[in-house]
Design a protein around this motif. Structure first.
Motif, PDB file in Angstrom:
ATOM      1  N   ARG A 290      10.819  -2.400   0.867  1.00 17.88           N
ATOM      2  CA  ARG A 290      10.361  -1.243   1.203  1.00 17.88           C
ATOM      3  C   ARG A 290      10.794  -0.023   0.512  1.00 17.88           C
ATOM      4  N   ASP A 291      12.027  -0.208   0.405  1.00 18.85           N
ATOM      5  CA  ASP A 291      13.049   0.974  -0.251  1.00 18.85           C
ATOM      6  C   ASP A 291      12.635   0.996  -1.566  1.00 18.85           C
TER       7      ASP A 291
ATOM      8  N   GLN B 122       3.986   7.127   5.180  1.00 17.06           N
ATOM      9  CA  GLN B 122       5.072   6.871   4.535  1.00 17.06           C
ATOM     10  C   GLN B 122       6.021   6.149   5.840  1.00 17.06           C
ATOM     11  N   TYR B 123       5.933   6.921   6.799  1.00 23.21           N
ATOM     12  CA  TYR B 123       6.682   6.653   8.248  1.00 23.21           C
ATOM     13  C   TYR B 123       6.158   5.484   8.917  1.00 23.21           C
ATOM     14  N   ARG B 124       4.871   5.163   8.966  1.00 25.77           N
ATOM     15  CA  ARG B 124       4.327   3.982   9.376  1.00 25.77           C
ATOM     16  C   ARG B 124       4.626   2.677   8.731  1.00 25.77           C
TER      17      ARG B 124
ATOM     18  N   GLY C  29       7.369   2.052   7.027  1.00 33.27           N
ATOM     19  CA  GLY C  29       8.648   2.075   6.978  1.00 33.27           C
ATOM     20  C   GLY C  29       9.268   2.313   5.786  1.00 33.27           C
TER      21      GLY C  29
ATOM     22  N   SER D 267      11.055   4.267   2.646  1.00 30.95           N
ATOM     23  CA  SER D 267      12.530   5.153   2.354  1.00 30.95           C
ATOM     24  C   SER D 267      11.962   6.712   2.488  1.00 30.95           C
ATOM     25  N   GLN D 268      13.033   7.541   2.976  1.00 32.54           N
ATOM     26  CA  GLN D 268      12.770   9.049   2.950  1.00 32.54           C
ATOM     27  C   GLN D 268      12.906   9.497   1.608  1.00 32.54           C
TER      28      GLN D 268
ATOM     29  N   GLU E  58       0.436  -3.251   3.425  1.00 34.47           N
ATOM     30  CA  GLU E  58       1.332  -4.264   4.216  1.00 34.47           C
ATOM     31  C   GLU E  58       1.077  -5.563   3.411  1.00 34.47           C
TER      32      GLU E  58
END
Length: 371
Positions: free
Chosen positions: A80-81, A105-107, A109, A111-112, A70
């Motif tokens: 973040r993308d 990855q989720y936390r 934020g 990209s998928q 962070e």
């Protein structure tokens, strides 16, 4: 001698940050719990005068790595993308399943469209993590990768909860290991000199250091877990002070380099007498950076910890060449060199962060199993 040498070009380290928990043990705490003479001997052997640790397991490996990542995303103003992959090197994941990098990855934020996985390595893990990330960037398709490396010390962290553990002061060896999480941003950079590597694995020494809990062998005729880390101190010392200088020597021969090329030597912060012996053998005493006095041995985070401890408050915009080495549990070892810019190396931060969503997974599973 044939070794796994590699030179990966067109990549660079563009930011490094480390995070430690808020709780601290100092030499005064040591004196209150142990015989003064024993403590003094421990300090003179190891060089450790304090450590940061997570009291009651509130802040765990993923929290520390999250905080470090962070900080980089914010300070370096990264979208973040843009992060193509997230790699976590640790031997104290939140769970055995799923991989902790996936929850991060989720936390974070991200990209998928982001690759995420864990690597189970200890003291050599940062060097191997750099090699993995640099290899992934080599083709130029992926542009930015965050490498996370960190450890919290009590093995029960694998189960997410550290209650019912013996006191953190149980044994003098508890003072040896500190908690730390690191994040390193590695980018594709056309034309960059990149990172050079020499890597080795000596699996015949697998018994020298390790923990025997949490897997199928733990049940073999003995269902009780022993949570402690077992170490053959002599074997580990002998491996470190003979094999590591040898690997440096091979690295210098292979790449026509010399110790004079470097501004800093960043060794895994195992213990002071051991790494001073290694530095002496490679004639690098004046370039050795020590952070273990303040942070103890932080396993896979110790190389970035030493880097941030030394360069974190230096704001000079210049290119400096560093050579790094991680070695230990496995037995596994590696050397890598690269250029860094001190302005990209952030100061070490303290955090008391915790992630309730991650913890609730363990608590819900416990509730279900009781029904």
């Amino acid at each position: 001698e044939i070794m796994a040498f590699d030179h990966i070009k067109n990549v660079k380290i563009s930011a490094v940050c480390c995070a430690v928990p808020e709780d601290k043990l100092t030499i005064d705490d040591f004196y209150q719990r142990f015989d003064k003479e024993r403590v003094d001997r421990f300090v003179s052997d190891t060089g450790i005068k304090q450590k940061f640790y997570s009291k009651n397991n509130k802040t765990i490996t993923s929290d520390l790595c999250f905080a470090a990542a962070e900080e980089i995303i914010r300070k370096k103003n990264i979208s973040r993308d843009e992060i193509d992959a997230l790699i976590l090197v640790t031997q104290s994941p939140d769970y055995n399943v799923p991989a902790t990098a996936i929850t991060l990855q989720y936390r974070l934020g991200l990209s998928q469209e982001c690759i995420a996985y864990d690597i189970n390595l200890g003291c050599s893990g940062y060097i191997y993590g750099l090699h993995t990330a640099a290899s992934m960037l080599q083709s130029g398709y992926l542009k930015k990768i965050i490498l996370l490396a960190g450890e919290v010390t009590e093995p029960s962290v694998v189960f997410g909860i550290r209650e019912n553990m013996p006191s953190v002061f149980g044994d003098l060896n508890d003072l040896l290991f500190g908690d730390c999480g690191s994040a390193t941003l590695i980018e594709y950079d056309e034309g960059n000199e990149g990172i050079r590597f020499a890597l080795q694995t000596m699996g015949e020494g697998f018994k020298a250091i390790g923990a025997c809990y949490g897997t199928r062998y733990a049940y073999a005729g003995h269902p009780k877990f022993d949570m402690s880390l077992h170490m053959d101190g002599l074997a580990v010392v002998s491996f470190s002070i003979t094999k590591v200088p040898k690997l440096f020597k091979s690295f210098f021969e292979k790449f026509q380099a010399s110790i004079d090329d470097y501004d800093s030597v960043l060794l895994h912060q195992a213990n002071k007498s051991m790494i001073e012996t290694i530095a002496k053998k490679i004639k690098a005493q004046d370039k050795l950076r020590l952070s273990l006095e303040r942070y103890a041995n932080t396993s896979s985070a110790s190389v970035p910890n030493a880097m941030c401890d030394y360069y974190g408050d230096k704001d000079k915009d210049e290119s400096v060449k560093v050579i790094m080495s991680g070695f230990g549990v496995g037995l596994s070892l590696g050397v890598a060199d690269t250029y860094i810019n001190p302005k990209d190396i952030l100061p070490i931060i303290q955090t008391g962060i915790t992630w309730d969503e991650g913890r609730s997974k363990v608590l819900e599973a416990n509730d279900k199993s009781k029904k």
